[in-house]
Design a protein around this motif. Structure first.
Motif, PDB file in Angstrom:
ATOM      1  N   VAL A 205     -16.254   4.216   6.023  1.00 49.24           N
ATOM      2  CA  VAL A 205     -15.507   3.006   5.654  1.00 49.24           C
ATOM      3  C   VAL A 205     -14.857   3.230   4.287  1.00 49.24           C
ATOM      4  CG1 VAL A 205     -15.677   0.528   5.217  1.00 49.24           C
ATOM      5  CG2 VAL A 205     -17.079   1.565   7.006  1.00 49.24           C
ATOM      6  N   SER A 206     -15.573   3.914   3.390  1.00 48.41           N
ATOM      7  CA  SER A 206     -14.997   4.215   2.066  1.00 48.41           C
ATOM      8  C   SER A 206     -13.787   5.121   2.201  1.00 48.41           C
ATOM      9  CB  SER A 206     -16.015   4.942   1.180  1.00 48.41           C
ATOM     10  OG  SER A 206     -17.067   4.110   0.856  1.00 48.41           O
ATOM     11  N   ASN A 207     -13.834   6.054   3.135  1.00 48.24           N
ATOM     12  CA  ASN A 207     -12.796   7.091   3.212  1.00 48.24           C
ATOM     13  C   ASN A 207     -11.623   6.757   4.123  1.00 48.24           C
ATOM     14  OD1 ASN A 207     -14.333   8.585   1.470  1.00 48.24           O
ATOM     15  ND2 ASN A 207     -15.010  10.097   2.959  1.00 48.24           N
ATOM     16  N   TYR A 208     -11.841   5.834   5.106  1.00 50.43           N
ATOM     17  CA  TYR A 208     -10.783   5.583   6.097  1.00 50.43           C
ATOM     18  C   TYR A 208     -10.531   4.091   6.297  1.00 50.43           C
ATOM     19  CZ  TYR A 208     -11.512  10.465   7.225  1.00 50.43           C
ATOM     20  OH  TYR A 208     -11.616  11.825   7.125  1.00 50.43           O
ATOM     21  N   THR A 209      -9.290   3.788   6.672  1.00 56.00           N
ATOM     22  CA  THR A 209      -8.942   2.406   7.006  1.00 56.00           C
ATOM     23  C   THR A 209      -9.352   2.125   8.455  1.00 56.00           C
ATOM     24  OG1 THR A 209      -6.799   3.006   7.913  1.00 56.00           O
ATOM     25  CG2 THR A 209      -6.887   2.587   5.545  1.00 56.00           C
ATOM     26  N   ALA A 210      -9.161   0.853   8.862  1.00 57.30           N
ATOM     27  CA  ALA A 210      -9.500   0.470  10.242  1.00 57.30           C
ATOM     28  C   ALA A 210      -8.640   1.242  11.237  1.00 57.30           C
ATOM     29  CB  ALA A 210      -9.304  -1.027  10.426  1.00 57.30           C
ATOM     30  N   SER A 211      -7.457   1.694  10.801  1.00 58.03           N
ATOM     31  CA  SER A 211      -6.630   2.470  11.729  1.00 58.03           C
ATOM     32  C   SER A 211      -6.849   3.969  11.535  1.00 58.03           C
ATOM     33  CB  SER A 211      -5.156   2.099  11.572  1.00 58.03           C
ATOM     34  OG  SER A 211      -4.791   2.196  10.212  1.00 58.03           O
ATOM     35  N   LYS A 212      -7.957   4.315  10.896  1.00 53.93           N
ATOM     36  CA  LYS A 212      -8.405   5.700  10.722  1.00 53.93           C
ATOM     37  C   LYS A 212      -7.504   6.524   9.816  1.00 53.93           C
ATOM     38  CE  LYS A 212     -10.707   5.849  15.241  1.00 53.93           C
ATOM     39  NZ  LYS A 212     -11.022   6.619  16.431  1.00 53.93           N
ATOM     40  N   ARG A 213      -6.717   5.846   9.001  1.00 54.59           N
ATOM     41  CA  ARG A 213      -5.923   6.584   8.006  1.00 54.59           C
ATOM     42  C   ARG A 213      -6.780   6.810   6.769  1.00 54.59           C
ATOM     43  NH1 ARG A 213      -1.775   3.024   8.731  1.00 54.59           N
ATOM     44  NH2 ARG A 213      -2.171   2.209   6.658  1.00 54.59           N
ATOM     45  N   ARG A 214      -6.621   7.966   6.150  1.00 54.91           N
ATOM     46  CA  ARG A 214      -7.409   8.252   4.942  1.00 54.91           C
ATOM     47  C   ARG A 214      -6.992   7.285   3.830  1.00 54.91           C
ATOM     48  NH1 ARG A 214     -11.195  12.348   4.653  1.00 54.91           N
ATOM     49  NH2 ARG A 214     -12.104  12.060   2.605  1.00 54.91           N
ATOM     50  N   ARG A 215      -7.968   6.697   3.173  1.00 55.18           N
ATOM     51  CA  ARG A 215      -7.646   5.763   2.089  1.00 55.18           C
ATOM     52  C   ARG A 215      -7.123   6.516   0.866  1.00 55.18           C
ATOM     53  NH1 ARG A 215      -9.649   0.688   3.286  1.00 55.18           N
ATOM     54  NH2 ARG A 215     -11.473   0.659   4.646  1.00 55.18           N
ATOM     55  N   ASP A 216      -6.282   5.827   0.102  1.00 56.23           N
ATOM     56  CA  ASP A 216      -5.752   6.426  -1.132  1.00 56.23           C
ATOM     57  C   ASP A 216      -6.725   6.280  -2.291  1.00 56.23           C
ATOM     58  OD1 ASP A 216      -3.422   7.045   0.118  1.00 56.23           O
ATOM     59  OD2 ASP A 216      -2.495   5.111  -0.334  1.00 56.23           O
ATOM     60  N   LYS A 217      -7.635   5.310  -2.155  1.00 54.04           N
ATOM     61  CA  LYS A 217      -8.526   5.008  -3.286  1.00 54.04           C
ATOM     62  C   LYS A 217      -9.967   4.964  -2.809  1.00 54.04           C
ATOM     63  CE  LYS A 217      -5.507   4.016  -6.557  1.00 54.04           C
ATOM     64  NZ  LYS A 217      -5.517   4.737  -7.804  1.00 54.04           N
ATOM     65  N   ASP A 218     -10.880   5.307  -3.705  1.00 52.44           N
ATOM     66  CA  ASP A 218     -12.304   5.125  -3.431  1.00 52.44           C
ATOM     67  C   ASP A 218     -12.830   4.204  -4.529  1.00 52.44           C
ATOM     68  OD1 ASP A 218     -15.099   5.308  -3.408  1.00 52.44           O
ATOM     69  OD2 ASP A 218     -15.058   7.306  -2.520  1.00 52.44           O
ATOM     70  N   ALA A 219     -13.225   3.005  -4.165  1.00 49.41           N
ATOM     71  CA  ALA A 219     -13.588   1.982  -5.157  1.00 49.41           C
ATOM     72  C   ALA A 219     -14.833   2.344  -5.958  1.00 49.41           C
ATOM     73  CB  ALA A 219     -13.796   0.636  -4.455  1.00 49.41           C
ATOM     74  N   TYR A 220     -15.603   3.289  -5.464  1.00 47.55           N
ATOM     75  CA  TYR A 220     -16.863   3.631  -6.147  1.00 47.55           C
ATOM     76  C   TYR A 220     -16.743   4.925  -6.957  1.00 47.55           C
ATOM     77  CZ  TYR A 220     -19.009  -0.197  -3.656  1.00 47.55           C
ATOM     78  OH  TYR A 220     -19.322  -1.456  -3.202  1.00 47.55           O
TER      79      TYR A 220
END
Ligand code: SF4
Length: 678
Positions: free
Chosen positions: A93-108
């Motif tokens: 969940v930290s690494n990917y969006t609901a559409s399985k795209r890699r996130r640009d940010k890691d909040a932690y």
């Protein structure tokens, strides 16, 4: 300004270990998050708990897995065990969006930088440690381990995976909140009991070999669920496991669960009873610095910390049992509440922080308004198997008094350094509606609502009705949308009475099991009719260990084993979203054609009136709203809906589909109503 020394944090390097004068460590923790020494960050809580048991603990946050793996060896081998967690969120969940795209940010991670946490971090870290230190026990915990403790669906690989004990090669898994099992583990290890003999610790899971003599506990009954291999062969078999898992996770006196995985057996011991006030106070009162480790000072702020640094968590657990939510599977259904004294002590600490300006961003918990709520007669709760205390109706044994919470807010606000305290956690608005919360004192509910609206929000109150379709809501374990209408009436009344000019912002979910296109069209039309214009849509993400995820993967409801449909393809999901954005030019033709095709001109008239004059025709809109007050939209639409749909379609709707949407623009506040009249 308080001067902090680096030794105020748990050590993260050999130099910091030496600063404490330690030659050896008892436990070394590995975490997928940056180290923030704050009671809202699980790895810090576990570190501080172990420290309070007299252990020498160090933490290796976000070890690098892309080099020679020296982060895993730099502190050597601990005397007792390695502790591993993927972090406060599931790494996927930290690494990917609901559409399985890699996130640009890691909040932690400092600066929100990505790339510091591997996918499936718990298994990655644990396998490295088992490879390098085969004789040292590895204990895994945190949300990733907890919710993957048994055969589960992994959305990101689109596969059914076995217990994470199998993929991580760890020796033991702690599920839920770790304080209680860790205390027992440490006590036994300190007495010299070998780690491999720790088989009867509550709230842990281990593998036992086929034919191995399993230790007995006279208070525990056993139940065996379908094997991992049987789940792989048949989706319905997998779905049927979930009812047992969920019920046992939420019982006070649960059974021990066994599941065959290959030639081994997974053994999940029952959970601990809910923490007492003294126990949970003990956890929050530990000597946290409440700050990120100074090693991050030059790397930029950690977004998750910035968000919560002036907030206070007052309880754990949630009795809502929403189908799409994992909170009760991790924190439990029963509420563990802190004492007023412990909360106020933390307010003192926050008030002393350098950059605190007098504004608390949240006094909350998983749901804001469950503080101190519990069963009136405990012996009834002791035998209860219900996954939710408030769905489909509020249990008559549940004491939903909001008085202790209202009093707590008022006590916090009396603190000399607090200018204002906000409620940022989600409020269960349905519990504030006397027609739904029938056993509560309506005056008390109004007093709480008024207190929140008057003193604890700024501009907007966000609530989560989640959907407007009652069959979808039923599957979500949420109450009928009519209670949102009732809450809105109360909200509007208080708004006018107190001249507050507040906005009510409802949140919805899209693409949930059982939600069909027409449900979304209904949602769009009904919310438009109420004066809302939806601007953000949040799609359902199938995270492990929820009813909705089981349905998403298997196509069966785990309690009824009836087939239940979920929108899965990108096209289906996109189409559901398009209805939300009825006001966008590019969607209008599509909406018109789609609704004409299925004979839903009633919805078309609401969403795209002939003259396209929703905003222009203010008088007509007001007149329609008057009519709505007399005949709720959902009733009118349901009548049309029934007339236009076959019973087969209706049956299919009686299940599961979920769609989540955020609304950020509203036209229905008293102020705006006045503007429209003008
Ligand atoms: S008896 Fe009622 S209050 Fe107690 S656990 Fe069950 S549903 Fe909740």
């Amino acid at each position: 300004m308080r001067i902090r020394r680096v030794s105020d944090w748990l050590p993260t390097t050999n130099k910091e270990v030496k600063l404490r004068g330690w030659e050896e460590l008892d436990v070394i923790l590995f975490s997928g998050d940056a180290y923030v020494d704050h009671p809202s960050f699980g790895p810090a809580v576990i570190g501080r708990i172990l420290e309070s048991y007299g252990l020498r603990v160090a933490i290796v946050p976000q070890p690098s897995v892309n080099d020679n793996l020296q982060d895993f060896e730099k502190l050597g081998k601990p005397r007792l065990f390695f502790g591993v967690t993927g972090g406060c969120m599931d790494p996927m969940v930290s690494n990917y969006t609901a559409s399985k795209r890699r996130r640009d940010k890691d909040a932690y991670t400092p600066n929100g930088d990505k790339g510091f946490r591997p996918d499936y971090a718990t298994s990655v870290y644990s396998k490295i440690l088992k490879d390098k230190f085969p004789d040292t026990p590895v204990l895994i915990g945190g949300i990733e381990a907890s919710l993957r403790r048994v055969t589960h669906y992994d959305y990101w690989s689109d596969k059914l995976l076995p217990t994470i004990l199998e993929t991580s090669k760890a020796d033991m898994l702690v599920y839920g909140m770790g304080e209680q099992p860790l205390r027992e583990i440490v006590e036994l290890l300190q007495k010299g009991v070998p780690f491999s003999s720790l088989k009867t610790i509550k709230q842990t899971a281990v593998f036992v070999e086929e034919g191995e003599n399993v230790p007995k506990n006279k208070n525990w009954q056993d139940i065996e669920i379908n094997s991992h291999e049987a789940c792989l062969k048949d989706k319905k078999t997998f779905a049927s496991n979930f009812k047992v898992i969920e019920q046992e996770s939420n019982k006070l006196y649960a059974r021990r669960i066994f599941q065959k995985v290959g030639d081994k057996k997974l053994m999940i011991n029952p959970p601990y009873p809910t923490m007492t006030e003294k126990e949970i106070d003990g956890s929050f009162d530990l000597p946290f610095t409440r700050l990120p480790h100074p090693k991050y000072n030059k790397r930029g702020p950690i977004p998750a910390f910035e968000m919560i640094k002036f907030s206070i968590n007052i309880h754990r657990g949630c009795f809502g049992g929403c189908s799409f939510c994992t909170i009760s599977a991790h924190q439990g259904k029963f509420i563990a509440s802190r004492s007023k004294e412990s909360v106020l002590k933390e307010v003192d600490q926050v008030a002393e922080m350098d950059d605190f300006k007098g504004y608390l961003s949240d006094i909350g918990g998983p749901s804001a308004n469950m503080y101190k709520m519990q069963g009136k007669i405990q012996s009834i709760c002791d035998k209860c198997v219900a996954p939710s205390c408030i769905s489909p109706v509020i249990c008559s044994n549940l004491d939903t008094s909001h008085k202790p919470l209202t009093e707590l807010y008022q006590a916090v606000d009396k603190h000399p350094k607090i200018k204002k305290s906000f409620i940022g956690s989600g409020i269960r608005h349905d519990m504030l509606v006397p027609e739904f919360n029938k056993n509560a004192d309506p005056k008390e509910l109004d007093a709480y609502t008024e207190e929140v609206m008057t003193n604890h929000i700024s501009g907007r109150l966000k609530v989560a009705p989640e959907h407007t379709s009652d069959p979808v809501l039923k599957l979500m374990r949420k109450p009928s949308f009519k209670y949102f209408h009732m809450f809105k009436d109360r909200f509007d009344r208080i708004n006018i009475k107190k001249r507050l000019k507040l906005q009510l912002i409802p949140y919805f979910i899209s693409n949930h099991p059982a939600c069909e296109k027409e449900d979304m069209a209904n949602l769009a039309a009904e919310t438009k009719d109420m004066g809302f214009q939806l601007e953000q849509v949040q799609g359902f993400t199938p995270t492990p260990m929820t009813v909705a995820t089981v349905i998403y993967y298997s196509g069966y409801h785990p309690y009824t084993l009836k087939p239940t449909k979920t929108p899965k393809t990108a096209k289906e999901k996109e189409e559901q979203h398009r209805f939300f954005f009825w006001y966008k030019k590019e969607n209008k033709d599509w909406i018109r054609n789609t609704l004409n095709k299925v004979g839903r001109q009633d919805l078309l008239k609401v969403l795209l009136p002939e003259n396209n004059s929703w905003k222009k025709n203010k008088n007509a809109s007001e007149a329609k709203n008057t009519f709505d007050d007399a005949v709720p939209f959902n009733q009118r639409k349901n009548k049309n809906y029934r007339a236009s749909k076959s019973s087969t379609k209706e049956d299919r709707n009686n299940g599961n589909s979920k769609t989540e949407t955020k609304e950020t623009k509203k036209y229905s506040t008293p102020k705006n109503k006045r503007r429209r009249r003008r």
